[in-house]
Each structure stands twice: as C-alpha cells, then as structure tokens.
Enzyme design. Structure first.
Site, PDB file in Angstrom:
ATOM      1  N   CYS A   7      36.497  35.845  37.925  1.00 46.89           N
ATOM      2  CA  CYS A   7      37.278  36.770  37.095  1.00 46.89           C
ATOM      3  C   CYS A   7      38.625  36.981  37.774  1.00 46.89           C
ATOM      4  CB  CYS A   7      36.529  38.082  36.851  1.00 46.89           C
ATOM      5  SG  CYS A   7      36.202  39.061  38.331  1.00 46.89           S
ATOM      6  N   ASN A  10      37.692  39.849  41.166  1.00 43.83           N
ATOM      7  CA  ASN A  10      36.404  39.675  41.860  1.00 43.83           C
ATOM      8  C   ASN A  10      35.863  41.007  42.395  1.00 43.83           C
ATOM      9  OD1 ASN A  10      35.104  37.877  44.772  1.00 43.83           O
ATOM     10  ND2 ASN A  10      34.138  38.189  42.807  1.00 43.83           N
ATOM     11  N   CYS A  12      34.821  43.449  39.585  1.00 43.43           N
ATOM     12  CA  CYS A  12      34.071  44.020  38.454  1.00 43.43           C
ATOM     13  C   CYS A  12      33.159  42.990  37.785  1.00 43.43           C
ATOM     14  CB  CYS A  12      35.029  44.602  37.407  1.00 43.43           C
ATOM     15  SG  CYS A  12      36.085  45.929  38.022  1.00 43.43           S
ATOM     16  N   ARG A  13      33.755  42.083  36.984  1.00 43.26           N
ATOM     17  CA  ARG A  13      32.945  41.187  36.161  1.00 43.26           C
ATOM     18  C   ARG A  13      32.203  40.106  36.940  1.00 43.26           C
ATOM     19  NH1 ARG A  13      37.826  39.737  32.331  1.00 43.26           N
ATOM     20  NH2 ARG A  13      38.816  40.041  34.365  1.00 43.26           N
ATOM     21  N   SER A  14      32.917  39.348  37.772  1.00 41.36           N
ATOM     22  CA  SER A  14      32.219  38.220  38.432  1.00 41.36           C
ATOM     23  C   SER A  14      31.200  38.672  39.481  1.00 41.36           C
ATOM     24  CB  SER A  14      33.207  37.190  38.987  1.00 41.36           C
ATOM     25  OG  SER A  14      34.077  37.733  39.940  1.00 41.36           O
ATOM     26  N   ASP A 120      37.749  42.913  30.358  1.00 40.10           N
ATOM     27  CA  ASP A 120      38.008  43.508  31.662  1.00 40.10           C
ATOM     28  C   ASP A 120      37.711  45.014  31.597  1.00 40.10           C
ATOM     29  OD1 ASP A 120      39.002  44.398  34.005  1.00 40.10           O
ATOM     30  OD2 ASP A 120      40.983  43.485  33.793  1.00 40.10           O
TER      31      ASP A 120
HETATM   32  P1  4NP Z   1      37.746  42.039  37.422  1.00 40.01           P
HETATM   33  O1  4NP Z   1      38.521  43.393  37.067  1.00 40.01           O
HETATM   34  O2  4NP Z   1      38.708  40.897  37.163  1.00 40.01           O
HETATM   35  O3  4NP Z   1      36.609  42.036  36.461  1.00 40.01           O
HETATM   36  O4  4NP Z   1      37.331  42.147  38.870  1.00 40.01           O
HETATM   37  C1  4NP Z   1      39.787  43.719  37.575  1.00 40.01           C
HETATM   38  C2  4NP Z   1      39.911  44.143  38.871  1.00 40.01           C
HETATM   39  C3  4NP Z   1      41.162  44.512  39.365  1.00 40.01           C
HETATM   40  C4  4NP Z   1      42.269  44.440  38.548  1.00 40.01           C
HETATM   41  C5  4NP Z   1      42.141  43.994  37.242  1.00 40.01           C
HETATM   42  C6  4NP Z   1      40.896  43.621  36.768  1.00 40.01           C
HETATM   43  N1  4NP Z   1      43.530  44.838  39.041  1.00 40.01           N
HETATM   44  O5  4NP Z   1      44.499  44.809  38.258  1.00 40.01           O
HETATM   45  O6  4NP Z   1      43.637  45.209  40.206  1.00 40.01           O
END
Ligand code: 4NP
Length: 151
Positions: A7, A10, A12-14, A120
C-alpha cells in the site's frame, strides 16, 4: 511461494492484508508487506489497524513499516497492490517483464467484481478500518484458495 502486500504507507492496509493472509495459508508460504513511500519507515502499524486486527483475533502489532525495494521484485512471486496509484508506482519500479508479471491489483486478483480498490482508511475512522478488514478478509480467502489450487 512468497507473497508481498503493498500500500502507500505500509501502516494501515498492507499490514492488515499481511496479518490476514498469514491466517489463510500454510506456514511454508511467506507473506510480507511494504509501502511505496518511506515516510513511516520503522513504525508499527497505525493503532486503529492494530485494534481492528485484534478485534478479529489477529496480532499485527509487531510489524514494522518499510518501503518496497528492488530486491522485493526478485524475492517475491506475487505482489498485490491495494489501489491503482500504488499499482502504477509499483509497476514503474519493476525492472523487466518477468517482474511486472508478478504485480496485480489485490481486488482484481481476488475476483471482486464490486470493488477495484481497497480504500485508504488513514483519514477515516474505525468504521473505515473495519470495512477495509472485511474487503481484505474476503479477498484473501479468494486469493489463498487460488494459490492453493495452483500449487
Ligand atoms: P496505508 O495508509 O497506505 O494503508 O498504510 C496510509 C498511511 C499513511 C499515509 C497515507 C495512507 N500518509 O499520508 O502518511
């Protein structure tokens, strides 16, 4: 068989996808996760992701965020991307056709006809994290089933 979930951050989703997929496959399958950005490198998953996984009996609290690197395209057999931006970014990092063949959109590989992207949840709330968990759980069931049939 080595599987990488990818994702953006790294956190939340992955990490959720990694934790869920590990419950669906035998131990000789390696499952890992990475992000396309290094902003959260070294951090544990987002507290809301940890809580959501824990609500379903899965511990992802010890994972650490890391960015995807050139070696990953050699090590892993399958690379699943959470959304189309991540997919485009990961495809652009692949060095040859063999590496590009390893990459797919998670929900497409899962045969989900309703959704193409795992949204997201970072700017959302616990409801969004639970929705992501459900999408990933169903998707992992399908992908694991296909991988086990292939083997
Ligand atoms: P992820 O979520 O891609 O599912 O881990 C996010 C984590 C951090 C950010 C965006 C999405 N960020 O903008 O910091």
């Amino acid at each position: 068989m080595k599987i990488l979930m990818v994702c953006l951050g790294n956190i939340c989703r992955s990490p959720l996808a990694e934790g869920i997929m590990k419950t669906k496959l035998p131990e000789d399958y390696m499952v890992d996760s990475a992000g396309t950005i290094s902003m959260h490198e070294g951090e544990h998953p987002d507290k809301r992701a940890i809580k959501t996984a824990a609500n379903h009996g899965i511990d992802i609290s010890k994972q650490r965020s890391r960015p995807i690197g050139a070696k990953d395209f050699e090590i892993f057999d399958k690379i699943y991307c959470m959304d189309v931006d991540v997919l485009a970014d990961v495809v652009s990092k692949a060095e040859n056709e063999e590496q590009r063949q390893k990459i797919s959109l998670f929900l497409e590989a899962a045969g989900d006809h309703k959704n193409t992207e795992v949204p997201d949840p970072y700017w959302g709330d616990m409801k969004d994290f639970e929705n992501v968990f459900q999408l990933l759980d169903k998707g992992c069931d399908k992908i694991a089933e296909n991988l086990l049939l292939e083997s």
